[in-house]
Each structure stands twice: as structure tokens, then as C-alpha cells.
Design an enzyme around this catalytic site. Structure first.
Site, PDB file in Angstrom:
ATOM      1  N   LYS A   1      -5.007  14.012 -25.051  1.00 27.02           N
ATOM      2  CA  LYS A   1      -6.115  13.235 -25.354  1.00 27.02           C
ATOM      3  C   LYS A   1      -7.293  14.423 -25.754  1.00 27.02           C
ATOM      4  O   LYS A   1      -6.989  15.562 -25.438  1.00 27.02           O
ATOM      5  CB  LYS A   1      -6.706  12.548 -24.241  1.00 27.02           C
ATOM      6  CG  LYS A   1      -7.239  13.245 -22.952  1.00 27.02           C
ATOM      7  CD  LYS A   1      -7.505  12.191 -21.988  1.00 27.02           C
ATOM      8  CE  LYS A   1      -7.862  13.141 -20.615  1.00 27.02           C
ATOM      9  NZ  LYS A   1      -8.431  12.139 -19.662  1.00 27.02           N
TER      10      LYS A   1
ATOM     11  N   ARG B   1     -12.797   3.215 -11.828  1.00 33.74           N
ATOM     12  CA  ARG B   1     -13.134   3.256 -13.184  1.00 33.74           C
ATOM     13  C   ARG B   1     -12.331   2.144 -14.134  1.00 33.74           C
ATOM     14  O   ARG B   1     -12.858   1.667 -14.498  1.00 33.74           O
ATOM     15  CB  ARG B   1     -12.771   4.761 -13.568  1.00 33.74           C
ATOM     16  CG  ARG B   1     -13.215   5.097 -14.590  1.00 33.74           C
ATOM     17  CD  ARG B   1     -13.006   6.695 -15.052  1.00 33.74           C
ATOM     18  NE  ARG B   1     -11.649   6.873 -14.867  1.00 33.74           N
ATOM     19  CZ  ARG B   1     -11.042   8.382 -15.128  1.00 33.74           C
ATOM     20  NH1 ARG B   1     -11.954   9.188 -15.387  1.00 33.74           N
ATOM     21  NH2 ARG B   1      -9.965   8.614 -15.035  1.00 33.74           N
TER      22      ARG B   1
ATOM     23  N   TYR C   1     -35.502  31.496 -28.850  1.00 35.62           N
ATOM     24  CA  TYR C   1     -36.462  30.295 -28.759  1.00 35.62           C
ATOM     25  C   TYR C   1     -37.220  30.224 -27.605  1.00 35.62           C
ATOM     26  O   TYR C   1     -36.775  30.240 -26.583  1.00 35.62           O
ATOM     27  CB  TYR C   1     -35.794  29.189 -29.027  1.00 35.62           C
ATOM     28  CG  TYR C   1     -35.197  28.572 -30.406  1.00 35.62           C
ATOM     29  CD1 TYR C   1     -36.165  28.402 -31.416  1.00 35.62           C
ATOM     30  CD2 TYR C   1     -33.803  28.552 -30.624  1.00 35.62           C
ATOM     31  CE1 TYR C   1     -35.721  28.244 -32.717  1.00 35.62           C
ATOM     32  CE2 TYR C   1     -33.446  28.130 -32.142  1.00 35.62           C
ATOM     33  CZ  TYR C   1     -34.290  28.173 -32.952  1.00 35.62           C
ATOM     34  OH  TYR C   1     -33.928  27.852 -34.040  1.00 35.62           O
TER      35      TYR C   1
ATOM     36  N   MET D   1     -28.179  27.037 -32.328  1.00 35.87           N
ATOM     37  CA  MET D   1     -27.198  26.053 -32.943  1.00 35.87           C
ATOM     38  C   MET D   1     -26.174  26.773 -33.465  1.00 35.87           C
ATOM     39  O   MET D   1     -24.820  26.568 -33.361  1.00 35.87           O
ATOM     40  CB  MET D   1     -27.684  25.418 -33.959  1.00 35.87           C
ATOM     41  CG  MET D   1     -26.841  24.212 -34.628  1.00 35.87           C
ATOM     42  SD  MET D   1     -27.567  23.327 -35.913  1.00 35.87           S
ATOM     43  CE  MET D   1     -28.779  22.274 -34.945  1.00 35.87           C
TER      44      MET D   1
END
Length: 376
Positions: free
Chosen positions: A43, A141, A264, A317
Site C-alpha cells: 500500500k 478501527r 523563513y 518547500m
């Protein structure tokens, strides 16, 4: 399309190397340890390394069963493994039975409603693969309650028979913590279910389950994270071979003086004269922003010629700034490569530096890397 003469170094900022031979070796090791058939959980795009190459390599090595989360993943796996059994862990969405039948997929049924819908579809004469039955022994779940599962199993000729169940399974909640008493409770609860369906193959072991004492292997195990080099025995030496390595290119270097704020919002301040390098990789490539190193918290790091060099300031980013002051000058220059995953920077170490887990690092691997497959 990129020009044919464009070098890889100019087309990609980072290279992800995936060792398919190591993947196969890990699968074989787990199967040998379990003494029974090992499937492969593929998966999340095979934990980030790519469903198609992973399934192709494992199927060629002899893996006969695969587990995915979504039907879309199962369809991709089916294209490269036409004879395999492919289970969809997230169950049967309403109205999806025809899609399962069309692609020869096996739903993992985890509720009475899913059982009824699948049984009803089978009664139309549709040609389908055997489904799996999921009994929830701890996660709360997905899956039937243990008592509900036992009652249905004991009916024998009821909805379980009508649904054509070919596998019964449960999922560990804490198998990576060997001393957690929940493991013994789950093993005992699942043993009751398996005993009530003696003619149906059973599956309980996940990656860490292969290393639990007194845990039966049953007929099928379901390793995932460990296949890709993750450590199934946290706090102990990793028995698995590393499968992924990640390197990025230095774009630019510069020297800054004491007191210079970096990145930043100026979240990291140089305590002295430092040499910095910027690499071509960021959170858009799957490296978590939580890997940022600030004035008040530690974060991720890279290796340059074996020297550990910390991130400084915020992971942005597309870029990460690194303090390369302690690295050899000839290895920390424009165009040189740095290691983000590899050697001492294993998945657990990288996950810890990013304040997350190795699973997230793997499954977040970006699509902008040059992907280099070896072996398989």
C-alpha cells in the site's frame, strides 16, 4: 519531454536509489523466520518506492499475495502480477463489488454490512476471488468485534460461507513493543477465531509480529515496513537490509557572521561564523517541515563525507539550508551530493530528526526525485 542530452544532475535536484534486491532479501528473510508463506504489503505506492517495480520484483521472486489499501492500488498491482492474490485492506465500499470482480481483487471484509453485500453479489453468479474476513482484536478501527466474528464463524453455513471467505485475519496494535501485554491478548483472541474456522487460512503477523515470542505464524504473514528496510525491532539492531537511499545536490554555499538569522522568519541564528549550503530538496519532496532546526529545537541532518551536518532554519518547500562548517571543504561545495537517507541516517534516525516516524518518511517520498532502481 526533457532534451535527450540534459544530464540528470541538471534535471533533478535529488536522487532516490531503491535496491530491489534488498527488498527481495528482506521478504525472504521474513518468510524464513516465520516458516510459512509471507505476503507483501504494498500500500501507499509500496511505502513510497513504487507499486509496479516492487510488485514486479517480489512476484518474480515468488511472492503470491499482496495487500493494498485502495482499489486503485490493487488495479495497479494486478497489471504487473496477473496471477497473484491481491487483497484490499480498506474493505468493500458500497457498490464496489463489480470493480473487485472485474479486476480479480479480494476485499478484506470488516463489517456485517460488507459481508452481506459481498455474499449477495456472489449469489448473482459473479466470478470473484475469495475474500478475507477481518476481525478486530484491539485497534477499534476496522473489523468485526471478536464476539461477532466468533458467532458468525460458528454458524458455518451462514453469511461467512455465503461470502466465500478464503482468509481470516487481524491486525496488531503494539507488536513493535514486545513487552506490551496487548500482544498476548490479541494472540489469544485471534486464536479463538482461527480455531472456529479451521478450514480457512489465517494471518496475524505484521512486520514486528515476526519477532514476537509465542506468536503463531498461521498460513500467511503480512510484512510491510520491514520489507522496505524499516526496523521491526525498535531499540535493537535492525535485522533488515536498507532499501532506500536519498542524496541531494548542493546548489550554493555562503559564509555568514555571528548573529545572522537564516531562513523563513529567522528561526535560526548563527552563534559564530558559519559556512552554509543550500540543497535542492524541501517539504514538497516529502521531507517534513518538522525537520527544521531552530534556535530552540533540533531537527534533521545530512552526511557529507561521513560528517553529520545539521539543517538550519525552516525546511522550505523546495530547499533546505545546512550548516557545513565542519565538513571537508572539497566535499561541501556547489554541485556536491549530500546524503539524507543512508548509512547512519537510517529511516528511524531520519524520522526522529523530523519528529515523526520512519513510516512517514518512506511513504512521503516525493515524485520529483530521479528514481534509480538497482537489482530485482
Amino acid at each position: 519531454m526533457m532534451p535527450a542530452d540534459l544530464p540528470d544532475s541538471a534535471a533533478f535536484g535529488a536522487t532516490l536509489t531503491i535496491d530491489l534486491d534488498a527488498l527481495i532479501s528482506n521478504w525472504r528473510l521474513l518468510g524464513k523466520r516465520a516458516g510459512t508463506e509471507a505476503s507483501a504489503v504494498v500500500k501507499a505506492d509500496a511505502y513510497g518506492i513504487g507499486i509496479e517495480p516492487a510488485v514486479t520484483a517480489l512476484a518474480k521472486a515468488g511472492c503470491k499475495s499482496f495487500f493494498v489499501a485502495h482499489v486503485s492500488e490493487a488495479i495497479r498491482a494486478r497489471k504487473v502480477a496477473p496471477d497473484a492474490t491481491i487483497y484490499v485492506l480498506n474493505g468493500l465500499l458500497p457498490g464496489a463489488a463489480e470493480t473487485f470482480a472485474a479486476h480479480g481483487l479480494s476485499p478484506v471484509l470488516g463489517s456485517h454490512e460488507e459481508l452481506l453485500e459481498w455474499a449477495s453479489f456472489r449469489q448473482t453468479g459473479a466470478q470473484v476471488r475469495p475474500a478475507a474476513l477481518h476481525v478486530d482484536t484491539a485497534m477499534n478501527r476496522l473489523g468485526l468485534w471478536p464476539g461477532e466474528g466468533l458467532n458468525l464463524a460458528r454458524e458455518r453455513s451462514g453469511v461467512i460461507a455465503a461470502a466465500g471467505i478464503g482468509l481470516v485475519m487481524s491486525h496488531f496494535a503494539s507488536s513493535e513493543v514486545e513487552t506490551d501485554p496487548a500482544n498476548a491478548r490479541q494472540i489469544a483472541a485471534f486464536a479463538e477465531i482461527a480455531a472456529a474456522l479451521p478450514e480457512v487460512p489465517a494471518s496475524l503477523k505484521n512486520s514486528s509480529g515476526h519477532f514476537l515470542k509465542d506468536c503463531p505464524s498461521y498460513q500467511l504473514t503480512r510484512p510491510g515496513y520491514a520489507l522496505y528496510g524499516g526496523n521491526p525491532t525498535p531499540g535493537q539492531p535492525n535485522p533488515m537490509k536498507p532499501v532506500v537511499g536519498l542524496e541531494a545536490t548542493i546548489i550554493q554555499t555562503r559564509e555568514v557572521e555571528a548573529g545572522t538569522q537564516v531562513g523563513y522568519n529567522g528561526r535560526w541564528t548563527a552563534k559564530g561564523k558559519r559556512k552554509l549550503a543550500t540543497i535542492c530538496l524541501g517539504y514538497a519532496d516529502g521531507y517534513p517541515r518538522n525537520g527544521s532546526w531552530t534556535d530552540t529545537s533540533t531537527g534533521g541532518s545530512v552526511l557529507i563525507d561521513g560528517v553529520s551536518c545539521p539543517f538550519v532554519g525552516s525546511v522550505s518547500m523546495d530547499l533546505i539550508i545546512i550548516d557545513v562548517t565542519d565538513a571537508p571543504a572539497d566535499a561541501a561545495k556547489r554541485g556536491a551530493s549530500v546524503t539524507l537517507i543512508g548509512g547512519p541516517l537510517d529511516l528511524e534516525t531520519v524520522g526522529g530528526g523530523a519528529k515523526t516516524i520512519g513510516y512517514e518518511i518512506l511513504t512521503s517520498l516525493g515524485r520529483r526525485y530521479q528514481r534509480r532502481y538497482i537489482g530485482g
